[in-house]
Design an enzyme around this catalytic site. Structure first.
Site, PDB file in Angstrom:
ATOM      1  N   CYS A 150     -30.620  28.044  -4.479  1.00 25.65           N
ATOM      2  CA  CYS A 150     -30.388  26.612  -4.279  1.00 25.65           C
ATOM      3  C   CYS A 150     -31.353  26.045  -3.231  1.00 25.65           C
ATOM      4  CB  CYS A 150     -28.930  26.377  -3.870  1.00 25.65           C
ATOM      5  SG  CYS A 150     -28.574  24.669  -3.393  1.00 25.65           S
ATOM      6  N   CYS A 153     -29.589  23.958  -0.529  1.00 25.99           N
ATOM      7  CA  CYS A 153     -28.872  24.836   0.404  1.00 25.99           C
ATOM      8  C   CYS A 153     -29.812  25.375   1.470  1.00 25.99           C
ATOM      9  CB  CYS A 153     -28.232  26.003  -0.350  1.00 25.99           C
ATOM     10  SG  CYS A 153     -27.019  25.524  -1.606  1.00 25.99           S
TER      11      CYS A 153
END
Length: 261
Positions: A150, A153
């Site tokens: 991600c 993230c």
């Protein structure tokens, strides 16, 4: 060729002896000091050489005036040579100080880079509490659902780390990897559809709200601050920004039953 003509004013006495000693005595008694005379070179009418003039001292000794001129010339030459030379090298003490400042600046840059850009998701996972322990210690909890692939993230990791360091004594921070099949039930319970997904739980483990995706850092700070203060609600109970879809999960089996990643 030029002819040298000397002009001497001698006494009119016919008995004057033209010896070198008498000539020297004559010059001294007449003037009291060495006398400068000009010796001129008269060019031959048939020659094209220019007239030259040379200054000589009658008694053959160097005068004090010429010594002063030579001294002035030597000082000027010395000054000229020193001014035209290379500049002196910097003082060693200054070099050491410059080197010390450079080292300190480099270390400061390294530390700053480490704090702002060097924090990874693995660092957050390593410092996070196990989910089961967070639900049983009586503190409010922030649960982040994430994945190693991600991008959002990874981008938010430094901000999350700073907030965690500020509030870790009052609030639990938990990291749950959506690729781990161990958290299938929690994914359904919290309705995780995009990551990063931050769920804010009170002291009893009840969800007060969630924030999903890339949002201003202030959203996380104010929500965590409300949890730490024991407030009944959080400022941002539902906020969604740019996120990565949880449908891109790379599901894998749990290898460590105690793992919370």
């Amino acid at each position: 060729m030029a002819r040298l003509v000397f002009s001497l004013n001698l006494p009119s006495s016919h008995g004057f002896n033209l010896s070198p000693r008498n000539l020297q005595s004559f010059f001294v008694t007449q003037t009291g000091a060495p006398r400068f005379r000009a010796v001129r070179c008269k060019p031959n009418p048939e020659s094209s050489e220019t007239k030259q003039e040379k200054l000589v001292i009658d008694n053959g000794e160097t005068s004090s005036a010429s010594k002063e001129v030579e001294s002035s010339s030597s000082v000027a030459d010395s000054s000229s040579s020193s001014s035209s030379g290379f500049p002196e090298s910097p003082n060693k003490d200054i070099n050491r100080r410059v080197a010390a400042v450079t080292v300190i600046a480099a270390l400061s840059l390294f530390v700053s880079t480490r704090l702002d850009f060097g924090i990874s998701l693995k660092d957050l996972t390593a410092s996070a509490l196990p989910y089961e322990e967070a639900l049983s210690n009586g503190k409010p909890t922030v649960v982040e659902f994430y994945a190693d692939w991600c991008e959002v993230c990874r981008e938010l990791a430094p901000d999350v780390y700073k907030i965690e360091q500020q509030y870790k004594d009052k609030v639990n921070f938990v990291m749950l990897n959506v690729d781990n099949t161990k958290w299938e039930q929690e994914l359904d319970e919290f309705g995780v559809e995009g990551i990063p997904h931050f769920a804010f739980l009170d002291r009893e483990g009840n969800e007060e709200g969630n924030v999903v995706g890339r949002l201003p850092r202030q959203y996380l700070v104010e929500n965590v601050n409300a949890l730490a203060a024991g407030k009944q609600s959080i400022p941002y109970a539902r906020a969604v920004g740019q996120y990565s879809s949880s449908e891109s999960r790379k599901v894998h089996q749990v290898t460590d039953p105690l793992s919370h990643g």
